[in-house]
Design a protein around this motif. Structure first.
Motif, mmCIF file in Angstrom:
data_model
loop_
_atom_site.group_PDB
_atom_site.id
_atom_site.type_symbol
_atom_site.label_atom_id
_atom_site.label_comp_id
_atom_site.label_asym_id
_atom_site.label_seq_id
_atom_site.Cartn_x
_atom_site.Cartn_y
_atom_site.Cartn_z
ATOM 1 N N LYS A 84 0.838 -1.198 0.000
ATOM 2 C CA LYS A 84 0.000 0.000 0.000
ATOM 3 C C LYS A 84 0.873 1.247 0.000
ATOM 4 N N ALA A 85 0.270 2.370 -0.379
ATOM 5 C CA ALA A 85 1.011 3.634 -0.412
ATOM 6 C C ALA A 85 1.592 3.962 0.961
ATOM 7 N N ALA A 86 0.854 3.613 2.009
ATOM 8 C CA ALA A 86 1.316 3.902 3.375
ATOM 9 C C ALA A 86 2.589 3.135 3.722
ATOM 10 N N ASP A 87 2.873 2.065 2.984
ATOM 11 C CA ASP A 87 4.081 1.272 3.238
ATOM 12 C C ASP A 87 5.333 1.924 2.643
ATOM 13 N N ILE A 88 5.119 2.924 1.780
ATOM 14 C CA ILE A 88 6.233 3.592 1.103
ATOM 15 C C ILE A 88 6.362 5.003 1.657
ATOM 16 N N GLN A 89 7.426 5.252 2.394
ATOM 17 C CA GLN A 89 7.602 6.529 3.080
ATOM 18 C C GLN A 89 8.355 7.570 2.248
ATOM 19 N N SER A 90 8.750 7.240 1.054
ATOM 20 C CA SER A 90 9.470 8.182 0.195
ATOM 21 C C SER A 90 8.587 9.380 -0.149
ATOM 22 N N LYS A 91 9.222 10.524 -0.397
ATOM 23 C CA LYS A 91 8.488 11.676 -0.909
ATOM 24 C C LYS A 91 8.235 11.459 -2.404
ATOM 25 N N ILE A 92 7.171 12.095 -2.913
ATOM 26 C CA ILE A 92 6.749 11.840 -4.288
ATOM 27 C C ILE A 92 6.808 13.120 -5.113
ATOM 28 N N ALA A 93 7.422 13.019 -6.296
ATOM 29 C CA ALA A 93 7.449 14.118 -7.264
ATOM 30 C C ALA A 93 6.758 13.657 -8.541
ATOM 31 N N ALA A 94 5.988 14.564 -9.143
ATOM 32 C CA ALA A 94 5.245 14.214 -10.354
ATOM 33 C C ALA A 94 5.382 15.319 -11.392
ATOM 34 N N VAL A 95 5.500 14.934 -12.641
ATOM 35 C CA VAL A 95 5.505 15.904 -13.730
ATOM 36 C C VAL A 95 4.081 15.977 -14.278
ATOM 37 N N GLY A 96 3.366 17.026 -13.886
ATOM 38 C CA GLY A 96 2.009 17.226 -14.395
ATOM 39 C C GLY A 96 0.925 16.949 -13.373
ATOM 40 N N THR A 97 -0.158 17.693 -13.484
ATOM 41 C CA THR A 97 -1.272 17.548 -12.555
ATOM 42 C C THR A 97 -2.024 16.238 -12.752
ATOM 43 N N GLN A 98 -2.074 15.730 -13.982
ATOM 44 C CA GLN A 98 -2.767 14.469 -14.225
ATOM 45 C C GLN A 98 -1.991 13.302 -13.620
ATOM 46 N N THR A 99 -0.676 13.345 -13.734
ATOM 47 C CA THR A 99 0.157 12.320 -13.096
ATOM 48 C C THR A 99 0.013 12.395 -11.581
ATOM 49 N N ALA A 100 -0.009 13.621 -11.064
ATOM 50 C CA ALA A 100 -0.187 13.812 -9.620
ATOM 51 C C ALA A 100 -1.536 13.272 -9.166
ATOM 52 N N ALA A 101 -2.582 13.536 -9.947
ATOM 53 C CA ALA A 101 -3.924 13.065 -9.590
ATOM 54 C C ALA A 101 -3.974 11.544 -9.559
ATOM 55 N N ALA A 102 -3.283 10.898 -10.516
ATOM 56 C CA ALA A 102 -3.248 9.434 -10.553
ATOM 57 C C ALA A 102 -2.546 8.883 -9.313
ATOM 58 N N LEU A 103 -1.497 9.561 -8.863
ATOM 59 C CA LEU A 103 -0.775 9.140 -7.666
ATOM 60 C C LEU A 103 -1.625 9.330 -6.409
ATOM 61 N N GLU A 104 -2.299 10.461 -6.330
ATOM 62 C CA GLU A 104 -3.134 10.744 -5.159
ATOM 63 C C GLU A 104 -4.320 9.786 -5.086
ATOM 64 N N LYS A 105 -4.776 9.350 -6.233
ATOM 65 C CA LYS A 105 -5.906 8.424 -6.275
ATOM 66 C C LYS A 105 -5.552 7.085 -5.626
ATOM 67 N N ILE A 106 -4.289 6.711 -5.649
ATOM 68 C CA ILE A 106 -3.896 5.431 -5.050
ATOM 69 C C ILE A 106 -3.254 5.616 -3.671
ATOM 70 N N GLY A 107 -3.377 6.831 -3.134
ATOM 71 C CA GLY A 107 -2.987 7.037 -1.747
ATOM 72 C C GLY A 107 -1.713 7.803 -1.477
ATOM 73 N N PHE A 108 -1.014 8.242 -2.526
ATOM 74 C CA PHE A 108 0.224 8.997 -2.320
ATOM 75 C C PHE A 108 -0.055 10.493 -2.190
ATOM 76 N N GLN A 109 0.810 11.167 -1.464
ATOM 77 C CA GLN A 109 0.765 12.626 -1.379
ATOM 78 C C GLN A 109 1.904 13.179 -2.220
ATOM 79 N N VAL A 110 1.568 13.953 -3.226
ATOM 80 C CA VAL A 110 2.583 14.506 -4.131
ATOM 81 C C VAL A 110 3.114 15.809 -3.541
ATOM 82 N N GLU A 111 4.425 15.876 -3.388
ATOM 83 C CA GLU A 111 5.024 17.028 -2.725
ATOM 84 C C GLU A 111 5.759 17.971 -3.667
ATOM 85 N N PHE A 112 5.904 17.568 -4.930
ATOM 86 C CA PHE A 112 6.537 18.492 -5.880
ATOM 87 C C PHE A 112 5.987 18.267 -7.282
#
Length: 254
Positions: A84-112
């Motif tokens: 699960k996303a909660a098992d991965i403590q790394s910070k997340i960077a995404a190129v683009g709002t759509q990529t960020a939205a896809a990441l947030e949909k599965i539980g990640f918090q995009v920080e850049f």
């Protein structure tokens, strides 16, 4: 929407794979007729090392995603190995709002997210505070360039999680439409799609007789280098804004 529909009678061809039907609906609202003929197709790469690499991904300071395809492939591996996303403590960077939205949909918090959705701007702007030595993992596809690995001043490990292949039937369909229809627009979302079009369609239909739209300066530059005139590019690098920009252009020249 304006009373006089700016895309009335226009055939709008998407050469990428839209992740939402909203852009098709938008074309129709403007009076146009949308077609989706992806020139490239992506699929997850499965490997015997996936489970080990997935479990180690949380040890990196940052994970970098430059496309929704990378997110979806990573998600498939997470599901397969029950992570699960909660098992991965790394910070997340995404190129683009759509990529960020896809990441947030599965539980990640995009920080850049860079201000312009492209890898060249990303490497210029990605400067985490207080970071001198970072270990980052770049989730990529087979056609991704070397910019992130070479230009970031950190230790960058690449993990190729999806592959890209051409779709010959799409090329045939696009060529047939361009031959039959008089008012056509072809929209490009990646240099990879441009390359396929150049190799397979341009020898038959050339670059004239239709409007050309591109998401982003990298794709636009690939088109120009191949001899095309780019008629439409949006300020924000999304398909929705590309369609909006196309409608504005058509309205201006009517």
């Amino acid at each position: 929407m304006p009373e006089q529909l700016p895309l009335q009678g226009e055939t709008v061809i998407f050469t990428g794979t839209p992740k939402s039907v909203d852009v098709f609906d938008l074309v129709r609202q403007y009076g146009g007729e949308p077609y989706s003929f992806p020139l490239i197709q992506v699929g997850e790469i499965e490997d015997s090392s996936d489970e080990e690499r997935l479990k180690k991904s949380g040890a990196y300071d940052w994970l970098i995603f430059t496309s929704q395809s990378a997110v979806h492939s990573f998600q498939s591996k997470m599901k397969r190995y029950r992570l699960k996303a909660a098992d991965i403590q790394s910070k997340i960077a995404a190129v683009g709002t759509q990529t960020a939205a896809a990441l947030e949909k599965i539980g990640f918090q995009v920080e850049f997210i860079p201000t312009v959705f492209s890898a060249d701007v990303f490497v210029q702007q990605f400067k985490p505070e207080g970071a001198t030595k970072l270990n980052v993992l770049f989730l990529r596809g087979t056609l991704a360039g070397s910019l992130i690995r070479e230009e970031l001043p950190f230790h960058v490990v690449e993990w190729t999680v999806y592959e890209t292949v051409t779709k010959p039937q799409s090329i045939i369909s696009i060529v047939e439409l361009l031959k039959k229809r008089t008012d056509c627009t072809v929209l490009f979302a990646s240099p990879s799609a441009v390359q396929v079009f150049v190799e397979s369609a341009v020898p038959i239909v050339g670059w004239s007789g239709f409007t050309i739209g591109a998401i982003g300066h990298v794709t636009a530059n690939a088109l120009k280098k191949a001899g095309a005139t780019v008629n439409v590019t949006p300020e924000t690098y999304t398909l929705k804004e590309l369609v909006n920009a196309l409608a504005r252009r058509k309205e201006e020249i009517q």
